[in-house]
Design a protein around this motif. Sequence first.
Motif, PDB file in Angstrom:
ATOM      1  N   ILE A 111      21.088  -9.900-125.038  1.00  0.00           N
ATOM      2  CA  ILE A 111      21.053  -9.777-123.758  1.00  0.00           C
ATOM      3  C   ILE A 111      19.542  -9.548-123.176  1.00  0.00           C
ATOM      4  O   ILE A 111      19.022 -10.118-122.131  1.00  0.00           O
ATOM      5  N   GLN A 112      19.206  -8.523-123.617  1.00  0.00           N
ATOM      6  CA  GLN A 112      17.969  -7.964-123.159  1.00  0.00           C
ATOM      7  C   GLN A 112      16.779  -9.011-123.276  1.00  0.00           C
ATOM      8  O   GLN A 112      16.019  -9.402-122.484  1.00  0.00           O
ATOM      9  N   PHE A 113      16.812  -9.639-124.533  1.00  0.00           N
ATOM     10  CA  PHE A 113      15.615 -10.856-124.683  1.00  0.00           C
ATOM     11  C   PHE A 113      15.939 -11.929-123.763  1.00  0.00           C
ATOM     12  O   PHE A 113      15.144 -12.474-123.193  1.00  0.00           O
ATOM     13  N   PHE A 114      17.197 -12.272-123.662  1.00  0.00           N
ATOM     14  CA  PHE A 114      17.504 -13.515-122.999  1.00  0.00           C
ATOM     15  C   PHE A 114      17.035 -13.169-121.238  1.00  0.00           C
ATOM     16  O   PHE A 114      16.327 -13.950-120.716  1.00  0.00           O
ATOM     17  N   PHE A 115      17.554 -12.218-120.693  1.00  0.00           N
ATOM     18  CA  PHE A 115      17.051 -11.917-119.324  1.00  0.00           C
ATOM     19  C   PHE A 115      15.430 -11.520-119.136  1.00  0.00           C
ATOM     20  O   PHE A 115      14.942 -11.592-118.046  1.00  0.00           O
ATOM     21  N   LEU A 116      14.800 -11.062-120.207  1.00  0.00           N
ATOM     22  CA  LEU A 116      13.359 -10.930-120.080  1.00  0.00           C
ATOM     23  C   LEU A 116      12.624 -11.976-120.074  1.00  0.00           C
ATOM     24  O   LEU A 116      11.721 -12.064-119.513  1.00  0.00           O
ATOM     25  N   GLN A 122      17.682 -18.430-109.151  1.00  0.00           N
ATOM     26  CA  GLN A 122      17.448 -17.836-107.638  1.00  0.00           C
ATOM     27  C   GLN A 122      16.260 -16.709-108.113  1.00  0.00           C
ATOM     28  O   GLN A 122      15.898 -15.945-107.148  1.00  0.00           O
ATOM     29  N   GLY A 123      15.765 -16.584-109.386  1.00  0.00           N
ATOM     30  CA  GLY A 123      14.599 -15.651-109.689  1.00  0.00           C
ATOM     31  C   GLY A 123      15.112 -14.706-110.913  1.00  0.00           C
ATOM     32  O   GLY A 123      15.867 -15.127-111.609  1.00  0.00           O
ATOM     33  N   ILE A 124      14.351 -13.426-110.950  1.00  0.00           N
ATOM     34  CA  ILE A 124      14.548 -12.884-112.192  1.00  0.00           C
ATOM     35  C   ILE A 124      15.571 -11.670-112.011  1.00  0.00           C
ATOM     36  O   ILE A 124      15.780 -10.938-110.891  1.00  0.00           O
ATOM     37  N   PHE A 125      16.474 -11.615-113.284  1.00  0.00           N
ATOM     38  CA  PHE A 125      17.489 -10.677-113.121  1.00  0.00           C
ATOM     39  C   PHE A 125      17.029  -9.702-114.213  1.00  0.00           C
ATOM     40  O   PHE A 125      16.870 -10.077-115.452  1.00  0.00           O
ATOM     41  N   ASP A 126      16.717  -8.483-113.836  1.00  0.00           N
ATOM     42  CA  ASP A 126      16.198  -7.291-114.683  1.00  0.00           C
ATOM     43  C   ASP A 126      17.474  -6.423-115.210  1.00  0.00           C
ATOM     44  O   ASP A 126      18.016  -5.716-114.483  1.00  0.00           O
ATOM     45  N   VAL A 127      17.705  -6.643-116.393  1.00  0.00           N
ATOM     46  CA  VAL A 127      18.776  -5.997-117.029  1.00  0.00           C
ATOM     47  C   VAL A 127      18.231  -4.449-117.379  1.00  0.00           C
ATOM     48  O   VAL A 127      17.152  -4.409-118.089  1.00  0.00           O
ATOM     49  N   ILE A 128      18.923  -3.458-116.715  1.00  0.00           N
ATOM     50  CA  ILE A 128      18.079  -1.911-116.987  1.00  0.00           C
ATOM     51  C   ILE A 128      19.256  -1.129-117.442  1.00  0.00           C
ATOM     52  O   ILE A 128      20.430  -1.498-117.556  1.00  0.00           O
ATOM     53  N   ILE A 197      27.654  -5.346-105.943  1.00  0.00           N
ATOM     54  CA  ILE A 197      26.459  -4.645-105.336  1.00  0.00           C
ATOM     55  C   ILE A 197      26.617  -3.218-105.206  1.00  0.00           C
ATOM     56  O   ILE A 197      27.689  -2.748-104.794  1.00  0.00           O
ATOM     57  N   LEU A 198      25.838  -2.403-105.857  1.00  0.00           N
ATOM     58  CA  LEU A 198      26.054  -1.028-105.871  1.00  0.00           C
ATOM     59  C   LEU A 198      24.928  -0.408-104.651  1.00  0.00           C
ATOM     60  O   LEU A 198      25.435   0.521-104.040  1.00  0.00           O
ATOM     61  N   VAL A 199      23.897  -0.629-104.872  1.00  0.00           N
ATOM     62  CA  VAL A 199      22.879  -0.459-103.917  1.00  0.00           C
ATOM     63  C   VAL A 199      21.938  -1.437-103.200  1.00  0.00           C
ATOM     64  O   VAL A 199      21.625  -2.236-104.053  1.00  0.00           O
ATOM     65  N   GLU A 200      21.602  -1.403-102.047  1.00  0.00           N
ATOM     66  CA  GLU A 200      20.746  -2.296-101.576  1.00  0.00           C
ATOM     67  C   GLU A 200      19.402  -1.763-100.996  1.00  0.00           C
ATOM     68  O   GLU A 200      19.398  -0.663-100.653  1.00  0.00           O
ATOM     69  N   ASP A 201      18.570  -2.416-100.666  1.00  0.00           N
ATOM     70  CA  ASP A 201      17.150  -2.099 -99.914  1.00  0.00           C
ATOM     71  C   ASP A 201      16.326  -0.815-100.750  1.00  0.00           C
ATOM     72  O   ASP A 201      15.925  -0.057-100.101  1.00  0.00           O
ATOM     73  N   LEU A 202      16.433  -1.090-101.994  1.00  0.00           N
ATOM     74  CA  LEU A 202      15.845  -0.129-102.956  1.00  0.00           C
ATOM     75  C   LEU A 202      14.070  -0.467-102.798  1.00  0.00           C
ATOM     76  O   LEU A 202      13.661  -1.621-102.555  1.00  0.00           O
ATOM     77  N   PRO A 203      13.415   0.629-102.618  1.00  0.00           N
ATOM     78  CA  PRO A 203      11.969   0.376-102.688  1.00  0.00           C
ATOM     79  C   PRO A 203      11.253   0.358-104.066  1.00  0.00           C
ATOM     80  O   PRO A 203      10.566   1.008-104.612  1.00  0.00           O
ATOM     81  N   ILE A 204      11.546  -1.306-104.414  1.00  0.00           N
ATOM     82  CA  ILE A 204      11.157  -1.595-105.708  1.00  0.00           C
ATOM     83  C   ILE A 204      10.288  -2.813-105.896  1.00  0.00           C
ATOM     84  O   ILE A 204      10.395  -3.421-104.636  1.00  0.00           O
ATOM     85  N   ILE A 205       9.677  -3.130-106.781  1.00  0.00           N
ATOM     86  CA  ILE A 205       8.727  -4.135-106.869  1.00  0.00           C
ATOM     87  C   ILE A 205       9.730  -5.287-107.316  1.00  0.00           C
ATOM     88  O   ILE A 205      10.339  -5.365-108.136  1.00  0.00           O
ATOM     89  N   ASP A 206       9.373  -6.312-106.164  1.00  0.00           N
ATOM     90  CA  ASP A 206       9.947  -7.508-106.515  1.00  0.00           C
ATOM     91  C   ASP A 206       9.307  -8.596-107.572  1.00  0.00           C
ATOM     92  O   ASP A 206       8.267  -9.123-107.147  1.00  0.00           O
ATOM     93  N   GLN A 207       9.918  -8.569-108.950  1.00  0.00           N
ATOM     94  CA  GLN A 207       9.014  -9.251-109.833  1.00  0.00           C
ATOM     95  C   GLN A 207       9.132 -10.777-109.476  1.00  0.00           C
ATOM     96  O   GLN A 207       8.310 -11.416-110.271  1.00  0.00           O
ATOM     97  N   ASN A 208       9.736 -11.252-108.582  1.00  0.00           N
ATOM     98  CA  ASN A 208       9.821 -12.627-108.340  1.00  0.00           C
ATOM     99  C   ASN A 208       8.445 -13.068-107.367  1.00  0.00           C
ATOM    100  O   ASN A 208       8.060 -14.361-107.249  1.00  0.00           O
ATOM    101  N   PHE A 209       7.785 -12.124-107.128  1.00  0.00           N
ATOM    102  CA  PHE A 209       6.378 -12.164-106.507  1.00  0.00           C
ATOM    103  C   PHE A 209       5.092 -11.727-107.041  1.00  0.00           C
ATOM    104  O   PHE A 209       5.687 -10.654-107.667  1.00  0.00           O
ATOM    105  N   GLY A 210       4.148 -12.435-107.036  1.00  0.00           N
ATOM    106  CA  GLY A 210       2.989 -11.531-107.991  1.00  0.00           C
ATOM    107  C   GLY A 210       3.080 -11.975-109.058  1.00  0.00           C
ATOM    108  O   GLY A 210       3.695 -12.756-109.663  1.00  0.00           O
TER     109      GLY A 210
END
Length: 210
Positions: A111-116, A122-128, A197-210
């Motif tokens: 799972i970690q390999f696949f999502f990495l 729709q973009g990157i799903f970052d399993v944490i 959804i547990l939490v929205e609008d977190l001040p995190i880096i959106d890996q779908n950009f840059g």
Amino acid sequence: MFDDAYQELDDQNREVLFRLLSAVMDGSPYDPSLTKTLYHALPFYPHHIIVEANENHGNGQSRMTTAILPDDMTSWSADNLTLLDGTNVPIYKLNESVPVRIDQHTVTYYIQFFFLYVRGEQGIFDVIQSVEDIKWFEAPAPAGKVALSKMIEPLQIREAKPEAITVKANIIFKDSLFESDITVQSNGLVTLSNQEILVEDLPIIDQNFG
């Protein structure tokens, strides 16, 4: 995923890798003096390893290619080189040819390999697996970080059957933290369900950009 266990290729196998990459990739060849080449075994692909070639020119200019190859480095050829391209296509092909081994000991690594290495439509799903895995652009207040840490747990197997294993996971997507079930079939096919959804609008880096 395996940051603490990668090993460096020796000079002979580096040369073979660069020759293979030059034969199958467009663009200029990798510069050996600027490129770090690392590899690691993959528990879900018997007798195969993941290899990364990371060329760093400084000033933010870099490129990286990731490939799957046999662990018998003397057998490396264009025929057994699989480049990962951000889609699930090369992974699913490997799952058939190797074939993939999915069980209770390998499923969380898969799972970690696949999502990495796969970018969804729709973009990157970052399993944490902990709050420390979140990539912040603005660190939260200590109380907020403690609250988040109580929501995030390591990957946990919910149900294991011969045909499929379902794992509970926490996922970062854009600026939101989700909880989701990830089901991996015995052939390596991955599906998500029961997203919450547990939490929205977190001040995190959106890996779908840059």
